[in-house]
Each structure stands twice: as C-alpha cells, then as structure tokens.
Design a protein around this motif. Structure first.
Motif, short mmCIF file in Angstrom:
data_model
loop_
_atom_site.label_atom_id
_atom_site.label_comp_id
_atom_site.label_asym_id
_atom_site.label_seq_id
_atom_site.Cartn_x
_atom_site.Cartn_y
_atom_site.Cartn_z
N VAL A 97 0.41 -1.27 0.15
CA VAL A 97 -0.41 -0.15 0.01
C VAL A 97 0.94 1.27 -0.15
O VAL A 97 0.21 2.04 -0.33
CB VAL A 97 -0.79 -0.09 1.48
N LYS A 98 2.47 1.72 0.17
CA LYS A 98 3.36 2.61 0.66
C LYS A 98 4.11 1.96 -0.14
O LYS A 98 5.34 2.80 0.60
CB LYS A 98 2.55 2.79 1.85
N HIS A 99 4.15 1.27 -1.21
CA HIS A 99 4.88 0.64 -2.12
C HIS A 99 6.09 2.13 -2.23
O HIS A 99 7.19 2.34 -2.78
CB HIS A 99 4.85 0.42 -2.81
N ARG A 100 5.35 3.11 -1.87
CA ARG A 100 6.57 4.43 -2.59
C ARG A 100 7.41 5.33 -1.58
O ARG A 100 7.73 5.94 -2.13
CB ARG A 100 5.73 5.27 -3.66
N ASP A 101 6.93 4.52 -0.38
CA ASP A 101 7.85 5.44 0.41
C ASP A 101 10.03 3.74 0.46
O ASP A 101 10.02 4.99 1.82
CB ASP A 101 6.97 5.23 1.67
N TYR A 102 9.14 3.82 -0.02
CA TYR A 102 9.96 2.21 -0.25
C TYR A 102 11.61 2.66 -0.55
O TYR A 102 11.28 2.22 -2.05
CB TYR A 102 9.80 0.66 0.31
N ASP A 103 12.43 2.57 -0.57
CA ASP A 103 13.46 2.20 -1.53
C ASP A 103 14.09 0.68 -2.07
O ASP A 103 14.74 0.02 -1.61
CB ASP A 103 15.19 2.83 -1.01
N TRP A 104 12.90 0.12 -3.51
CA TRP A 104 12.95 -1.15 -3.50
C TRP A 104 14.09 -1.93 -4.05
O TRP A 104 14.81 -3.41 -3.76
CB TRP A 104 11.67 -1.65 -4.46
N ALA A 105 15.76 -1.00 -3.73
CA ALA A 105 16.77 -1.29 -4.87
C ALA A 105 17.37 -1.92 -3.64
O ALA A 105 18.83 -2.99 -4.04
CB ALA A 105 17.51 0.01 -5.59
N ALA A 155 12.67 -7.35 6.56
CA ALA A 155 13.55 -6.42 6.97
C ALA A 155 14.19 -5.72 6.74
O ALA A 155 14.24 -4.15 7.18
CB ALA A 155 14.72 -7.04 8.21
N LEU A 156 14.86 -5.50 5.72
CA LEU A 156 16.06 -4.97 5.16
C LEU A 156 15.06 -3.92 4.11
O LEU A 156 15.36 -2.36 4.83
CB LEU A 156 16.19 -5.74 3.64
N LEU A 157 13.74 -3.89 3.17
CA LEU A 157 12.89 -2.77 3.21
C LEU A 157 11.83 -1.37 4.77
O LEU A 157 12.85 -0.64 4.37
CB LEU A 157 11.87 -2.80 3.12
N ILE A 158 11.80 -2.44 5.14
CA ILE A 158 11.53 -1.81 6.24
C ILE A 158 13.16 -0.52 7.36
O ILE A 158 12.49 0.62 7.84
CB ILE A 158 11.06 -2.46 7.68
N LEU A 159 13.95 -1.75 7.75
CA LEU A 159 14.28 -0.96 8.37
C LEU A 159 15.74 0.10 7.80
O LEU A 159 16.34 0.72 8.94
CB LEU A 159 15.54 -2.00 9.05
N SER A 160 15.84 -0.22 6.62
CA SER A 160 17.12 0.58 5.82
C SER A 160 16.01 2.12 5.53
O SER A 160 16.90 3.25 5.30
CB SER A 160 16.60 0.20 4.22
N GLN A 161 15.05 2.25 6.07
CA GLN A 161 14.16 3.73 6.23
C GLN A 161 14.13 3.77 7.43
O GLN A 161 14.61 5.72 7.70
CB GLN A 161 12.68 3.68 5.80
N LYS A 162 15.17 3.64 8.46
CA LYS A 162 15.53 3.87 10.13
C LYS A 162 16.70 4.58 10.02
O LYS A 162 17.67 4.41 8.95
CB LYS A 162 14.89 2.58 10.27
N GLU A 163 16.32 5.04 11.39
CA GLU A 163 18.28 5.34 11.45
C GLU A 163 19.00 4.30 12.30
O GLU A 163 18.40 3.39 12.27
CB GLU A 163 17.86 5.95 12.71
N ALA A 164 20.41 4.05 12.66
CA ALA A 164 20.72 2.88 12.96
C ALA A 164 20.60 3.13 13.93
O ALA A 164 20.54 1.95 14.43
CB ALA A 164 22.18 4.05 12.77
N ARG A 165 19.85 3.99 15.38
CA ARG A 165 19.50 3.53 16.19
C ARG A 165 18.38 1.97 16.18
O ARG A 165 17.95 1.83 17.47
CB ARG A 165 19.13 4.50 16.81
N SER A 166 18.01 2.14 14.94
CA SER A 166 16.44 1.29 15.06
C SER A 166 16.83 -0.15 15.59
O SER A 166 16.36 -1.19 15.88
CB SER A 166 16.14 1.13 13.50
#
Length: 478
Positions: A97-105, A155-166
């Motif tokens: 649903v929110k696919h545009r918010d993620y870096d699929w690369a 995990a790769l998609l979601i946490l790649s958008q987060k800061e290192a503190r995630s």
C-alpha cells in the motif's frame, strides 16, 4: 471550537467503544460473541497502526514468535501456528500500500538472491520422486524456507528507512523477551500452569531427567529454550563489553546473568555449543587473535574438566553438560546409528526424500515412508534427509558464504558501537548454526527468525554506517 478527528482516529475510538460495550454485555449474552467483537476491534485497531507504520508488523512478528508456543499450550485448539505467516503477510500488504515510501533497490543483494534460490529449491522438492505427502511439504516449507523469504526482504525494506538506532529496538526486543522467558522458566520450577502440566504428561521422557524438570518456559521444548537463552546470552555478553554508557553495560550484564540461569535450568546440552562456538567466532570478527588463542586454551581446559574429571557431577546442570562429551552416551550413539541408516538409504537418492518426510511432519503425514521411522535429532541431518546430499551441500555452502560475507561487512564498519552490535548478532547466528548439528534449532521459532533478522541487519550495516558519517559523528557510539 469544533475538533476534527482524522479518519483513522475515528476507527480507533469506535473500536474501543465497541469493545467496552461488548465487555459490559458479557453478563447478559455470554462470552463468545463479545469476545469475538473484542478480537475484531483489536484486529482493526492493529491494522490502522500497521498501515500507518509497517514497522509495527515487523516488531510484532518478532515478539509473537517468542510467545507463540506458550499461547498454543495454554489456549489449546487455537491456530496460533499460522500467526507468524499472517503477521508477515499483513505487513507485506501494508508495504505494498505504501510502496512509494520504500527503496526497493535495497533488495538487490546476494542475501536476497540466496534466500530466493533456497526457496525455489524448497518449492521444487514438492516434485521429488520419493513421493512425500503434499501436506507434509506444506508444513515443513514454512520453517525451512517461507519464513526467510517473507522476513528478510521485509527487514531490509523497513529498517533501511530507519536511523541506525533502529538496531537498538530489535536488540532490546530480543533481550527483553528472553529475560522474561528466563524469569518464566524460574517460575516453572516452583509451579506449573494447566497447559504446562498437560505438556509434561506427553513429554515426560525428555523433560523429566533424573527427576529434574528441564525447563521450557515460553518455547516449544527445553532444547529450543536453552539454545535461545544461550543465543541471546551471547549477544548480551558481547554488548556488555562494548563502548557504551556504564548503565547500558550494567543492564546487559544483569540480563546476561538472568539468561545464564535460564540456559542452565533448561538442561540443554546444545546450549553449550551455541555459547562457545559463538564466542569463538566473535573473536575472529573482532580480529582479536591473542584473545582467540587464550579463549581456545580456556575452552580446552573447560572441555578437559568436563570430560576427564567428575568434579561437580552432583550438580544436575554440570552433569547434563558432561554427557555431551561422553562417547558412551546412549543418546549420542543412537544418533550415530540413525545417521548410518540414513547414509545407506540416501546413497541412491541424491535429492533426498522430500520436505516433511522426517521428524514431526514425517510421523503425521508420511508414516508409510522409511525416513519417517528415523529421528533426525539434528537439523543438518534433517536437511540431508529431505534435500539429499545435493541439497545439503548447497545449504551448507550458502550458510558458510553468508557468515563469511557478514564477517567482511563487519570488518569494514567504522562506528564502534554499530560494529559490536553486528558482531553480537552474527556470532549468535553462527552459534545457533553450529548447535543445529546436534539439535533442530535454526529451523524453529524464535531462533530461526532471530537468525534471519541478524543477517538482514548486518547487510544494512554499511548503510547505517554511512548515515552516521553523514551526520558528522563517525566515532559516536549508537
């Protein structure tokens, strides 16, 4: 002034009111219908939060995988087993649903390639000429390949958008629930719940040894509990010597003590191998070769103490560890006998007998097959039996490659705090992999999902490291 409530907030308010009304109505109309309304309302509220932030689904799945066996025991008849898949698929729907918010690369990595290759091999095992049951295949592929295929890219998609503190959130989630499991295990030594008593009636031969309870806490069995406690214990020990604030190190040390008690009261010999093989690998990751030599000497002394002396044999935990090194141990020799039987049978079957043909699903769905009469005891042996020598070599080489690649990534990380966290995760995963030679550990929750998450976080390490450099504090501990 008129207060405008966003649509999602209206849904939450309505659900809460419905749940409260249902709770009140239980007096008049019974429990079943109001309980169903409450469950639906909670599910709807959860869906709102999930769509707003798919990371909620990732963290919920990780927490649920620790608690799922306990829920299944205490609420018999409820299909909690498929909860992991439901949560992961729900999170995937939120991502789409929110696919545009993620870096699929971020998915263009060899970790994803290997995960996909193993999933395809597992799917192709459905057509294995040995003719194993489709239902057995369906049950086995969930742990063998499906969970990794769903969780690692999430995990790769979601946490790649987060800061290192995630990474801190994930680590404290693992440590916090594991400490609760240790405390719950200590409670089991004092008294048992009805579900636990029923479990022991069925598993007394393996969980009441020499009149002592092998504690299992939230988990499927004592073996999984002990291995998981050793896994997270190793991570907390490594964090406790890291370059962090004193109170963080003190908290990690306290958690490590709790987890050590949990590991010991499980009476699990495999936990010994999780801890020591993981510590050995962590020294390689730290490139601390002096400590590696010293650690090797200490390990040799400990093995010598257990193997060639009888000191402390009156202690149940020490006696259990000592049997792991006894070549005359009946359990060990039975495993060797089973492996010889498998070797003879699999000589003419390079692709194995198919998924679900051995172990618990073999008993349930493939009782007419020869392999179902042999207990694998080891996940390495189970892979060999299901996928054959060809599949086993592919799986083993994949795992060795991933651990080598993770080591290479860690050696290039500059941030001290980030590096030591990644060392803990990788060393813990390696310990679980080695211990799986003696027990089915790496293919069962929660250990399996913790290992998959560990690989994903290490692969995200360079991205986190770059973000810290861009923030102009490359040496700051995170």
């Amino acid at each position: 002034m008129q207060i405008v409530i966003p649509y999602s907030r209206r849904i939450i308010v309505v659900c809460i009111l419905l749940a409260l009304a249902s709770a009140v109505m239980t007096v008049k109309i019974g429990l079943v219908l109001p309980l169903l309304v409450v469950v639906c309302c909670c599910g709807l509220i959860y869906s709102v939060f999930l769509l707003k932030n798919p990371a909620v689904g990732l963290y919920t799945t990780l927490a649920f995988c620790f608690l799922m066996p306990m829920l299944g025991r205490e609420l018999d008849g409820m299909p909690f087993g498929i909860g992991v898949e439901v949560l992961l698929i729900g999170t995937w729907l939120a991502i789409i649903v929110k696919h545009r918010d993620y870096d699929w690369a971020v998915l263009k990595t060899d970790l994803m390639t290997l995960t996909a290759v193993w999933f395809i091999i597992s799917v192709l095992e459905l057509f294995n000429p040995a003719g194993a049951s489709v239902m057995g295949w369906l049950q086995e592929i969930r742990n063998a390949a499906l969970h990794a295929m769903l969780l690692i890219p999430l995990a790769l998609l979601i946490l790649s958008q987060k800061e290192a503190r995630s990474i801190n959130t994930v680590l404290w989630l693992f440590i916090g629930i594991s400490v609760l499991a240790a405390l719950n295990g200590y409670r089991q030594l004092k008294f048992l719940t009805p579900g636990e008593k029923l479990f022991l009636e069925e598993m007394a031969s393996t969980h009441l040894i020499w009149g002592k309870l092998r504690v299992f806490s939230f988990y499927t069995d004592a073996g999984q509990f002990g291995a998981s406690q050793a896994h997270i214990l190793l991570i907390t020990l490594i964090l406790a010597v890291g370059p962090f604030k004193w109170w963080v190190k003190a908290l990690c040390a306290f958690c490590a003590m709790c987890l050590l008690v949990g590991m010991l009261i499980s009476g699990t010999r495999g936990a010994f191998f999780v801890l020591f093989s993981g510590l050995f690998f962590s020294l390689i990751l730290f490139k601390n070769f002096k400590a590696l030599v010293l650690g090797g000497l200490v390990m040799a002394l400990l093995i010598g103490f257990l193997k060639y002396t009888t000191v402390g044999s009156g202690n149940y935990q020490i006696a259990r560890l000592r049997t792991a090194l006894d070549p005359e141990d009946a359990s060990l020799n039975l495993r060797f006998i089973n492996q010889r039987r498998l070797s003879e049978y699999l000589k003419s079957r390079p692709f194995g007998g198919g998924l679900g043909v051995i172990g618990i699903w073999g008993h349930e769905y493939n009782s007419d097959k020869y392999l179902s009469t042999i207990e694998p005891d080891s996940y390495w042996v189970k892979v060999w039996a299901m996928y054959g020598i060809v599949g086993f070599i592919i799986w083993f080489c994949m795992m060795m490659y991933l651990f080598g690649k993770c080591g290479g990534i860690i050696w290039r990380i500059e941030n001290r705090g980030l590096k030591i966290k990644l060392v803990g995760l990788t060393a813990g995963a390696f310990g679980v992999f080695i211990a799986s030679y003696g027990n089915e550990v790496i293919n069962r929750v929660p250990s399996s999902l913790v290992v998959y998450m560990s690989f994903a976080l290490v692969y995200l390490g360079p991205r986190f490291d770059r973000k810290l450099k861009e923030a102009n504090h490359p040496s700051k501990v995170v």
